[in-house]
Design a protein around this motif. Sequence first.
Motif, PDB file in Angstrom:
ATOM      1  N   HIS A  21       0.706  -1.146  -0.221  1.00 26.83           N
ATOM      2  CA  HIS A  21      -0.006   0.053  -0.148  1.00 26.83           C
ATOM      3  C   HIS A  21       1.280   1.542  -0.370  1.00 26.83           C
ATOM      4  O   HIS A  21       1.915   1.129   0.748  1.00 26.83           O
ATOM      5  N   GLU A  22       0.756   2.433  -0.631  1.00 26.45           N
ATOM      6  CA  GLU A  22       0.801   3.796  -0.507  1.00 26.45           C
ATOM      7  C   GLU A  22       0.101   5.223   0.082  1.00 26.45           C
ATOM      8  O   GLU A  22      -1.253   4.971  -0.787  1.00 26.45           O
ATOM      9  N   SER A  23       1.320   5.297   1.096  1.00 25.68           N
ATOM     10  CA  SER A  23      -0.497   6.688   1.134  1.00 25.68           C
ATOM     11  C   SER A  23       0.129   7.767   1.348  1.00 25.68           C
ATOM     12  O   SER A  23       1.516   8.104   1.871  1.00 25.68           O
ATOM     13  N   CYS A  24      -0.515   9.018   0.438  1.00 28.51           N
ATOM     14  CA  CYS A  24      -0.035   9.949  -0.059  1.00 28.51           C
ATOM     15  C   CYS A  24      -0.777  11.166   0.505  1.00 28.51           C
ATOM     16  O   CYS A  24      -2.233  11.213   0.724  1.00 28.51           O
ATOM     17  N   THR A  25      -0.242  12.282   0.862  1.00 31.52           N
ATOM     18  CA  THR A  25      -0.592  13.243   1.386  1.00 31.52           C
ATOM     19  C   THR A  25      -0.550  14.401  -0.034  1.00 31.52           C
ATOM     20  O   THR A  25       1.010  14.791  -0.479  1.00 31.52           O
ATOM     21  N   CYS A  26      -1.278  15.181  -0.192  1.00 29.81           N
ATOM     22  CA  CYS A  26      -1.238  16.242  -1.470  1.00 29.81           C
ATOM     23  C   CYS A  26      -1.125  18.056  -0.912  1.00 29.81           C
ATOM     24  O   CYS A  26      -2.411  18.511   0.266  1.00 29.81           O
ATOM     25  N   TYR A  27       0.101  18.325  -0.637  1.00 28.73           N
ATOM     26  CA  TYR A  27       0.255  19.470   0.088  1.00 28.73           C
ATOM     27  C   TYR A  27       0.472  20.958  -0.985  1.00 28.73           C
ATOM     28  O   TYR A  27       0.367  20.188  -2.433  1.00 28.73           O
TER      29      TYR A  27
END
Length: 145
Positions: free
Chosen positions: A59-65
């Motif tokens: 799994h990959e967890s991303c946050t868009c800033y």
Amino acid sequence: MKARARRGGAFTVVFLLVAGMLVYMGASNMDRSIRAARAEGEPGTFTASHVDCVQHPGHESCTCYGTYVPDDGGPERGDIYLYGRDRETCLIGEPDEAVDIGAASRVYGPEGSNEWMMTAAVIMAGVAMGGWAVRGWWTGGEKRG
């Protein structure tokens, strides 16, 4: 001789306090979770500046800033993240519709969010824990003899 029911105990009290804290934390977040689910708030524009991703096994967890600017011309907010975006949906430099529901560090897309499910689960877990902790009070406790 009559058997005496045991009521309470340190474990029960601690378990009940933890249950109460879970219900309190969930209930205090319910209003924001409902607003996020419905995307009720101040509409504006979010522009992504970078994506921060973490790899987990399978799994990959991303946050868009990026930055958020309200449609009504209010002040720009920086170092904000857009909830629910991943590597493919976070387009760097591209303006995207967003809604500010009042959270300090995040905004939401116009489609809303599913955070309410976790909030409801926390409340239900607290209620279940509390019910389990006091079950002996309703049934008269376990009799020992």
